[in-house]
Enzyme design. Structure first.
Site, mmCIF file in Angstrom:
data_model
loop_
_atom_site.group_PDB
_atom_site.id
_atom_site.type_symbol
_atom_site.label_atom_id
_atom_site.label_comp_id
_atom_site.label_asym_id
_atom_site.label_seq_id
_atom_site.Cartn_x
_atom_site.Cartn_y
_atom_site.Cartn_z
ATOM 1 N N CYS A 17 12.700 -3.946 2.735
ATOM 2 C CA CYS A 17 13.075 -5.350 2.942
ATOM 3 C C CYS A 17 14.430 -5.434 3.642
ATOM 4 C CB CYS A 17 13.051 -6.106 1.611
ATOM 5 S SG CYS A 17 13.094 -7.903 1.815
ATOM 6 N N HIS A 76 7.761 -4.758 -0.844
ATOM 7 C CA HIS A 76 8.545 -4.072 -1.878
ATOM 8 C C HIS A 76 7.677 -3.132 -2.718
ATOM 9 C CE1 HIS A 76 12.409 -6.326 -1.775
ATOM 10 N NE2 HIS A 76 11.668 -7.275 -1.248
ATOM 11 N N GLU A 98 8.672 -0.867 -4.653
ATOM 12 C CA GLU A 98 9.327 -0.655 -5.953
ATOM 13 C C GLU A 98 9.060 -1.814 -6.917
ATOM 14 O OE1 GLU A 98 10.669 -2.113 -3.544
ATOM 15 O OE2 GLU A 98 12.090 -3.595 -4.278
#
Lengths: 985, 263
Positions: free
Chosen positions: B95, B223, B225
């Site tokens: 990002c 994302h 994660e």
């Protein structure tokens, strides 16, 4: 002369910001504009060589792939009118600040301190008249309180010969740095005039208490000994006014209330806070063992697990949001974040909640003076909270947007935050603050300007002609994020002994409070870093400039503390020392300018005595027309502002940063069904979680303030129970927003509003005790009125009840969407003829009289049973039933999951079909259960009002019948469209 | 010896905790390091095998997302960063981290030099949005991070994520060299074809992430994660899903590669 760099998207590429502006102008102002493009303008007020200017243009300000730029040359070309909007002097300019850092990086040199970059934006509008351009500028692009703007035609721009369109917003206005003495030896009228003229917002009794303090012999002799004038200095009076403000001292909740109840009996209540709020927590504290720290800190703390505490707080930022929706709301959210950062020894923020109350965005009558259109307020508040939360890296996991016509007078902006802190830090219990005499007073974070001066006293008044523009601040989330990163490291190293937020009242408030424990403080105001020169000493002490915390740092740890701050590029300044002298002392340039007894400061405010008596409410029973087909009514209810989807706006919040997201705001097969409570797992690898939800029911206030509060508590709780929370694990926050309840010339109905407050407090206590909910923190905002000229608008009395629960196992929670055809549909809880204040009646232009009543004991049994059923995995979906009644809850459940429902409501039907579908009786749910679990589920819920009403079907159609006769029947797509359409702009 | 991952922090980066958690779950030793720590002691780079520039709002996205942090890395850590890359180590930008890598020119890194060749512009919608997307993985890409993966589900959470290459030749070169790693797609991996919200930002070619020619440096807007655990998925209450989120597999790939080649 400052240099100007202009940057725009290359003309041959589309400009999404310009396109969005066209849409907004059409939506909000009804102006069909052909096109718009945006130019960013950076005005560099620093001496840069031509080569340097070119370097920063190319390397910093311009994207080489899609942008074009120019130095000291107008870029806008293809337009009819150009609007440039820039800040007024002294208004926080975050992009300007970052730009300056970027320039220093690029050029590899550090500026001396007076250099600035100012940003402004040009909107090149095509296909508009000058008048339309002015309207767009005035009603949409610029806010005169904080911004300056100019509209010019192409010819005018050419004639400008590339000179700047707006003046450079340097701060040139200086305050008188002298310290003045104010003579209080005057009559009552003059005292009141002083209070008004100095914007102290103090009542006569309070002014007289201060007058008496300065007449005290010991005070006079102390002052003479210290070389101070007998009469108060300006800073002393300002400190007292701020500390004693309604905002900080909660005088209404501390007052003696002469309450005449419905039976005509009168009694005195010695403090609503003590007798209702605190009494609730004291009672529940006997039953729950997880309270850690309540009421006295910046936020309440409860135990999360063996290793962590959980902090929760909510604040309002109503008055600033009325004046500048974007800046006011942003400071609301980053402000409450600082409450969490200042709770205990400093908590890490783990989620935000945001609840707004507005008038209808479709309001089409004249807007009273100084108020903004509700749609503009809505957009601005939402953007401010969105940017504040997103940029801070804190997920927004729950909230609500509530509409009522009287929020035109003042919007309500509730911002809440949850936090987490290790139970022990550097070997000590983390909830204990311990500033000691001799600790240094350190201010860290942003610098001080004139922004937000008199915020605390301002929010203690109604919105009036002279409401100060300086009360508005703009948040700087990145400065705060850097500060939070720094402070959490400093905390873990054990570098400070006490921490507090600089919110309302600024240093005056934080230091005044922190000095309570050691017993005094000495502050040297000339040491505090300023944004610009020219603040009077009292302004330095009172300024509410954002992003600042105050700390007590042991002298032995100061050097390490300051070094860590420097590494994080966060400013930290030693501005004085905590003492045990018993005085709060202020010095300026070596001179003592104020000295107040700590005791008088904190305890000297006289108690108010307030009358409270309910005025009779004229009740008009509803007139119901029983149509045979209620499908159209169901669609209308789904499209009501208080029911319809808020996804367009909520999706702009980051709701899953930090990685712990478990239940999101939107659920179901297309991720768009309205969730009940937000759930996060804050500690990776742990199964424990936190659920948070809210309840807010201002629509019942006019009819029954007791019911309003009871329903709000119940709504918050049942939203938690719907996801699987257990009774006995729930903590509550009460945020009161009231119209002024103090009887006066401008508030002749104060006694009624005060009595409504008493009723509300009774309901809060009764319901929370019945549910075993301790109130761990709360706040009140008591002057939510608008009065200019002959127009007075008072908000409906409103309480936001925020409820949070610790969950044992996040893997066992339930979502609200139907899961599979064949599942059984249940309604839990009794549906009664309680259409009063309902969305259905509102659509028919009525309010009715039968407000939903909460039967807390019955509800509690149901909540306990439902928790066990969800925890045992018996429940496929569970949805709270509230605004819009069963009709709305059943429709939402179905369209979120993508399967139809075949429901016959005969077993629970009332005489009126309308009431059956749309009554908003409390404590109800719609649940679906796989057939395999039918027996176990029914056994678990036995005796709590659990009724099987139908089945989930494959076909995406909702059918609601009564003994076979269809009441409403519609494809899910139609219902969902009705629900999604209203707020889709 | 353990695989060590450096997770950059400071100045508004805000996904550093969960990014470090992802590396930890993948078996690495993750350390969150403030940018100024690195600037003060660039030699610390050498002890790490993987660099992560997490998501967030570095410098508030002011001027342009990622720009100011990119410049700071270029001016203050450019040399050590190039040495890190040249030594065969791995990097990921997520990002805002991807925006930083692109604006620094660390991606696509065509000729082994920092040069900005593509950009991430404002979303076509002009709105910041948080929504889950499906990514189709380019099997022909040399990307180390996505080896063995066909599809990934993750959220996007950005306002400036529209991928735009300098020109057609740049796009062609990216595609020819397999540097387009992930594209926005439908649930069954059909191209989004620019259709909102399947392609959430209007990215050219539906491109969500790219790598350098070696496949060791990777950046993407979504994302990974944010999807380490089953319960992160928006539909985990209605679908049978593996306990581990598909986002974690990217980190496992990187740690496995580092363990084989770098430790």
């Amino acid at each position: 002369m400052p240099d100007r760099i202009e940057v725009a998207i290359q003309p041959e590429r589309p400009d999404p910001a310009g396109h969005a502006l066209c849409e907004q102008v059409r939506e909000d102002l009804g102006i069909a504009m052909a096109a718009a493009r945006v130019v960013s303008v950076y005005t560099i007020d620093a001496a840069l060589a031509p080569g340097e200017l070119e370097q920063v243009r190319a390397e910093l300000f311009t994207d080489p792939i899609i942008e074009t730029s120019a130095v000291n040359h107008a870029l806008a070309a293809d337009f009819d009118y150009l609007v440039e909007v820039g800040f007024r002097p002294g208004v926080t300019d975050n992009v300007g600040k970052s730009s300056l850092e970027g320039i220093q990086d690029t050029l590899g040199r550090v500026f001396s301190g007076t250099e600035r970059v100012y940003t402004s934006t040009q909107y090149a509008l095509k296909g508009v008249t000058r008048e339309e351009a002015e309207t767009i500028a005035h009603n949409l692009l610029a806010n005169g309180l904080i911004e300056q703007w100019r509209v010019c035609s192409r010819e005018e721009l050419v004639a400008q010969h590339d000179a700047a369109l707006l003046p450079v917003p340097r701060v040139t206005e200086k305050s008188d740095p002298a310290v003045h003495t104010i003579d209080l030896r005057v009559d009552d009228g003059a005292l009141l005039a002083l209070s008004r003229d100095m914007m102290l917002a103090l009542e006569l009794g309070e002014m007289k208490a201060i007058q008496a303090y300065y007449a005290r012999e010991d005070v006079v002799s102390m002052r003479r000994g210290a070389g101070l004038p007998d009469q108060p200095t300006d800073i002393e009076l300002e400190i007292l006014a701020q500390t004693w403000s309604e905002h900080c001292k909660h005088k209404i909740f501390a007052a003696d209330v002469e309450y005449t109840d419905a039976s005509g009996e009168t009694r005195t209540i010695h403090g609503l806070f003590k007798n209702y709020v605190k009494a609730t927590t004291d009672a529940v504290a006997q039953k729950v063992d997880w309270l850690v720290s309540v009421f006295h800190d910046n936020a309440g703390l409860i135990r999360f697990d063996e290793d962590y505490y959980f902090a929760l707080k909510a604040e309002t930022h109503n008055s600033p949001s009325a004046l500048d929706p974007y800046g006011g709301a942003m400071t609301g959210i980053v402000g409450v974040n600082r409450d969490i950062l200042g709770a205990g020894m400093g908590c890490r923020c783990i989620f935000n909640t945001d609840v707004f109350c507005f008038a209808s965005p479709f309001y089409d009558e004249a807007i009273p003076d100084r108020l903004l259109h509700p749609r503009r307020v809505f957009r601005g508040v939402h953007s401010g909270v969105k940017d504040g939360g997103n940029e801070s890296g804190i997920p927004t996991i729950n909230g609500a947007i509530v509409f009522h016509e009287r929020f035109l007078g003042k919007p309500l902006v509730f911002c809440g935050t949850g936090g987490l802190i290790p139970a022990r830090i550097a070997g000590r219990p983390s909830e204990e603050k311990a500033s000691m005499p001799g600790d240094r007073i350190v201010m860290t974070g942003g610098r001080i300007g004139k922004d937000g001066i008199h915020g605390a006293t301002f929010s203690s008044e109604e919105l009036h002609e002279g409401s100060p523009a300086t009360a508005v601040q703009i948040g700087d989330p990145i400065t705060q994020k850097k500060m939070a990163d720094f402070l959490l490291e400093a905390r873990d190293e054990g570098l400070f002994s006490c921490i507090s937020d600089n919110g309302a009242g600024g240093l005056s408030s934080s230091i005044g409070e922190m000095a309570g424990k050691p017993g005094g403080a000495v502050v040297h105001l000339e040491r505090a870093p300023l944004k610009y020169a020219g603040l009077a000493p009292w302004e330095i002490f009172l300024s509410e400039a954002q992003e600042r915390m105050s700390l007590a740092v042991p002298a032995s740890k100061l050097a390490r503390f300051l070094a860590l701050a420097a590494l994080h590029e966060v400013e930290a300044t030693d501005i004085g020392e905590f003492t045990d002298s018993g005085f709060l002392e202020c010095h300026f340039e070596g001179r003592l300018i104020g000295r107040l007894h700590m005791e008088f400061l904190h305890e000297g405010v006289p108690k108010m005595v307030l009358p409270a008596k309910l005025a009779p409410v004229a009740l008009a029973p509803e007139i119901i027309v029983e149509d045979t087909d209620l499908t159209a009514d169901l669609k209308a209810v789904l499209g009501a502002l208080n029911v319809c989807s808020k996804e367009r706006f909520v999706r702009m919040y980051d709701h899953e940063v930090q990685g712990g997201s478990v239940l999101k705001p939107f659920q179901g097969e297309k991720n768009d069904g309205p969730g009940n409570a937000g759930v996060v797992r804050p500690v990776p690898g742990s199964s424990k979680g936190i659920a948070v939800a809210c309840g807010i029911c201002p629509k019942y206030s006019d009819l029954d303030a007791y019911a309003m509060m009871a329903n709000a508590v119940d709504e918050g709780v049942r939203n938690l129970v719907a996801v699987g929370a257990a009774m006995g694990t729930i903590a509550g926050l009460d945020n009161f927003c009231w119209p002024d309840p103090v009887t006066s010339e401008k508030t002749p109905d104060g006694a009624h509003k005060m009595a409504q407050l008493v009723r509300c407090c009774e309901a809060l206590k009764d319901t929370c005790i019945a549910y075993d909910i301790p109130l761990i923190s709360g706040k009140d905002s008591m002057k939510n009125d608008y009065k200019i000229g002959g127009t007075k608008i008072s908000i409906p009395p409103t309480v936001l009840f925020t409820a949070a629960a610790i969950l044992e196992d996040v893997e066992r929670v339930a979502s609200m969407d139907v899961k599979a055809p064949g599942h059984l549909v249940y309604v839990l809880g009794a549906t009664k003829n309680e259409l009063g204040g309902s969305e259905y009646l509102a659509l028919k232009g009525q309010i009715g009289c039968n407000v939903p009543q909460v039967d807390a004991l019955a509800a509690r049994r149901r909540y306990e049973a439902l928790h066990r059923a969800i925890y045992a995995g018996l429940v496929a979906s569970c949805h709270d039933c509230s605004d819009g009644g069963l009709g709305a809850a059943l429709a939402e459940t179905a369209f979120a999951g993508g399967f139809g429902l075949d429901v016959d409501l005969a077993p629970i039907a009332l005489a009126s079909n309308v009431a059956t579908l749309f009554s908003e009786s409390a404590s109800r749910f719609v649940a679906t259960v796989a057939p395999v679990h039918q027996q176990a589920f029914e056994a678990a819920l036995a005796g709590t009002g659990c009724t099987l009403v139908g089945r989930v079907v494959e076909s995406p159609v909702l059918t609601l019948a009564r003994s076979g006769a269809v009441l409403a029947h519609a494809p899910l797509a139609d219902l969902k469209r009705a629900w999604s359409a209203p707020l889709h702009w | 010896m353990a695989v060590r991952a450096l997770v950059l922090t400071g100045f508004g980066i805000n996904c550093d905790h969960e990014t470090a958690d992802a590396f930890t779950r993948a078996g690495a030793v993750a350390e969150r390091v403030h940018l100024n720590h690195l600037v003060a002691a660039p030699e610390r780079f050498e002890a790490f095998h993987i660099l992560a520039i997490p998501g967030g709002f570095s410098f508030g996205d002011d001027v342009a997302s990622g720009r100011i942090l990119a410049n700071r890395l270029r001016y203050k850590l450019g040399g050590p960063l190039q040495a890190f890359i040249a030594s065969g180590k791995l990097a990921i930008g997520i990002c805002n981290g991807f925006q930083v890598m692109v604006k620094l020119g660390m991606l696509p890194y065509f000729d082994g030099a920092f040069s900005q060749e593509v950009t991430l512009a404002g979303n076509d919608s002009n709105r910041y949005e948080d929504r889950w997307v499906h990514l189709a993985v380019n099997a022909a890409s040399p990307c180390v991070w996505t080896r063995g993966l066909e599809a990934i589900e993750t959220p996007v959470r950005h306002g400036e994520g529209k991928f735009i290459p300098r020109d057609a030749a740049t796009l062609a070169r990216l595609e020819a060299q397999g540097q387009v790693v992930v594209r926005y797609a439908t649930a069954d991996r059909a191209p989004a074809g620019g259709v909102y919200p399947i392609n959430p930002n209007g990215a050219i070619g539906d491109i969500a992430g790219i790598c350098d020619p070696s496949g060791r440096l990777f950046g993407l807007m979504p994302h990974p994660e944010a999807y380490l655990d089953r319960t992160n998925h928006p539909q985990w209450t209605r679908k049978a899903l593996p306990a581990e989120g598909s986002g974690l597999r990217l980190f496992r790939n990187a740690v496995a590669y580092a363990r084989e080649r770098l430790v």
